[in-house]
Motif scaffolding. Sequence first.
Motif, short mmCIF file in Angstrom:
data_model
loop_
_atom_site.label_atom_id
_atom_site.label_comp_id
_atom_site.label_asym_id
_atom_site.label_seq_id
_atom_site.Cartn_x
_atom_site.Cartn_y
_atom_site.Cartn_z
N VAL A 149 -28.08 -8.31 46.96
CA VAL A 149 -28.35 -9.75 47.09
C VAL A 149 -27.06 -10.54 47.29
O VAL A 149 -27.09 -11.66 47.80
N TRP A 150 -25.93 -10.00 46.94
CA TRP A 150 -24.69 -10.77 46.92
C TRP A 150 -24.30 -11.29 48.31
O TRP A 150 -23.85 -12.43 48.43
N GLN A 151 -24.46 -10.45 49.33
CA GLN A 151 -24.11 -10.90 50.68
C GLN A 151 -24.98 -12.07 51.10
O GLN A 151 -24.50 -13.03 51.73
N GLU A 152 -26.26 -12.00 50.77
CA GLU A 152 -27.15 -13.12 51.09
C GLU A 152 -26.72 -14.39 50.35
O GLU A 152 -26.73 -15.49 50.90
N ASP A 153 -26.32 -14.22 49.10
CA ASP A 153 -25.85 -15.37 48.34
C ASP A 153 -24.66 -16.04 49.03
O ASP A 153 -24.62 -17.27 49.19
N ALA A 154 -23.69 -15.23 49.44
CA ALA A 154 -22.50 -15.79 50.07
C ALA A 154 -22.86 -16.50 51.38
O ALA A 154 -22.34 -17.58 51.67
N ARG A 155 -23.77 -15.90 52.16
CA ARG A 155 -24.18 -16.53 53.42
C ARG A 155 -24.87 -17.87 53.16
O ARG A 155 -24.59 -18.88 53.82
#
Length: 678
Positions: free
Chosen positions: A27-33
Amino acid sequence: MPDTTPKGLTRLAFGGDYNPEQWPESVWQEDARLMREAGVTMVSVGIFSWALLEPEPGAHDFCWLDRILDLLHEHGIRVDLGTPTVVPPAWFYRAHPDALPVSREGVRYSFGSRGAICHSSPAYRAAAAAITTKLAERYAGHPALALWHVHNEYGVPVSACYCGICAGHFRRWLDRRYGSVDAVNQAWGTAFWGQRYTSYEQIDPPRLTPTVGNPAQQLDYRRFADDTMRENFVAERDILHRLCPGVPVTTNFMTALSQCDSVDYWAWGREVDLVTNDHYLITDGRRTHVNLAMAADLSRSVAGGAPWLLLEHSTSGVNWQPRNPAKRPGEMARNSLGHVARGSEGAMFFQWRQSRRGAEKFHSSMLPHAGTESRVWREVVRLGADLDSLAALRGTRTVPDVAMLWDWQSWWAQSLEWRPTEDHDARERADSFYESLYDRHLTVDFAHPEADLSAYPLVVVPALYLATEAAGRNLRAYVENGGTLVVSYFSGIVDEHDAVHPGAHPGALRDVLGLTVEEWSPLGAGESVRITGPGGATLPTDVWTEFVVACGAETVWTYADGPAAGGPAVTRHRLGQGTAWYVSTRLDAASLDTILGAACEDAGIAPRGDLPRDVEVVRRSGDSGTYVFAFNHTARDTKVPLEALGTELLSGERAAGHLAVPAGSVRVVRLDDRRLLP
């Protein structure tokens, strides 16, 4: 001098608490995006992560935190990095059960929540210093690091512990403060009820007693508990300053919430590099935007007028009140920009992604359970853009009109047992006086009773039960030098030890007010009386009346009925070049307006009849210009007069003569070099 601006942050702070440990790494990459999409500039990380960072005593795992900080840096997001000392791990409490706090009733709390800490515990202090040192050594040079965030909301939910360790610590604290047991006896008045001590070892914390305990002892214990928490903050702060110079250190305050009245923020404001505050709307039927303004003004005042930072608030409803309504469309923006208008250098939230588990899973967030198709998300994205358009006002200061005295230690003393009536509430008086000033469209600074007040034409004292002799001299000098003072009842009564000032009430304030109070006569539940004033006007009052004797003051309003019928109710005393008003009974906010209106005339403060109720205008000014914030909290469109040409920053439109503010909206105008219209 320590840095006070988050390192590397070139725009207003926008973001929130980010707890990636609650989510799978996928989920972290989605959060950053999505953070990039929303315009997030900074997030708070690691506040509750001690158990993950140190899963076993002395064994550390920073790999996951490394990846998070690197990811955020890659996306241009600054980090407010927490020291996780608000929740030690379960293994710590298993090894050190005496680090769990003990209530006044002798009950030891259990692990399983947050903030369950005996701040006197040597084991806790050592462990907190160790984890803080490890974090500082590892991340001092990280390019994403903007700010250090020590602990979390000191004093919530536990500030004072009453265990044996605290007893020993309290005795040492007393020795530093007083120097001898005899001095303690004198300060506490232990001749009353035969409470005299002959050695420090006989003194315990003010635990549960069969009837009322010694009030001076209880007051000192609140000071001790506050000092002890602050000692722990300072210990962590000093480690971070030493190992990570150039990065400011803060901890999040809760200045105006009654749930956190155990902390003397005047003292704490001197210890942080940047004042930060958490604020949540109290939805109990009152006008929430007034309490928000009060919290923001108080935070700015604790910061000495300098810019501060809203580190937490909510995008919509919270989860811990009896009733938790959602915010209406546009309310989140008004709330956020309301704090910015009153000095905050941004608007941060709890939290970024709404939790699926735990006690706060129903607390709103920037990215709600409903996801990016939700109204909340759309408003978050819009707010990020709005804050970006206001970047130029960074470093400017809010322009105040008047001051209100505020003293946490006085509140501590007044809240103790056996007062003249349980219906008198110091916080209610502060709220009412503030609301009345707010409705007169005045921006309020708060001040300590011994602070320099010379910059303010009007100073209001809604509740100052504990007033030192120094405070009394300060207020007298303020009035003599031309200031206008308004004091409410039950003020100036006791000194710093909760001992009644010698002579008639109101003790430290007798001279400046030009009167004495022979007796108080609180009213019964539901009782009210009337006071009459100029031109035969009448006002209803309740809760409190007094037998006032004028000694130089003139009577402006008189009790029409009740115990003090015929006696002075509101007085005015000319002293030197100034004037002091005294209000001896409880008036609601609307009725107070009559008294404050007369005091404003004395102070030379012109009324703002051109602004309707619940339309709020606040200014920030500095090297980059003057900014006028206009908030329309009503359901009707309105217009706000402007004294200069300007540009509305949220839309880019020009403004001249007046500013149109639609219902429920916010407008921000940068004036053109303060050039007046012809």
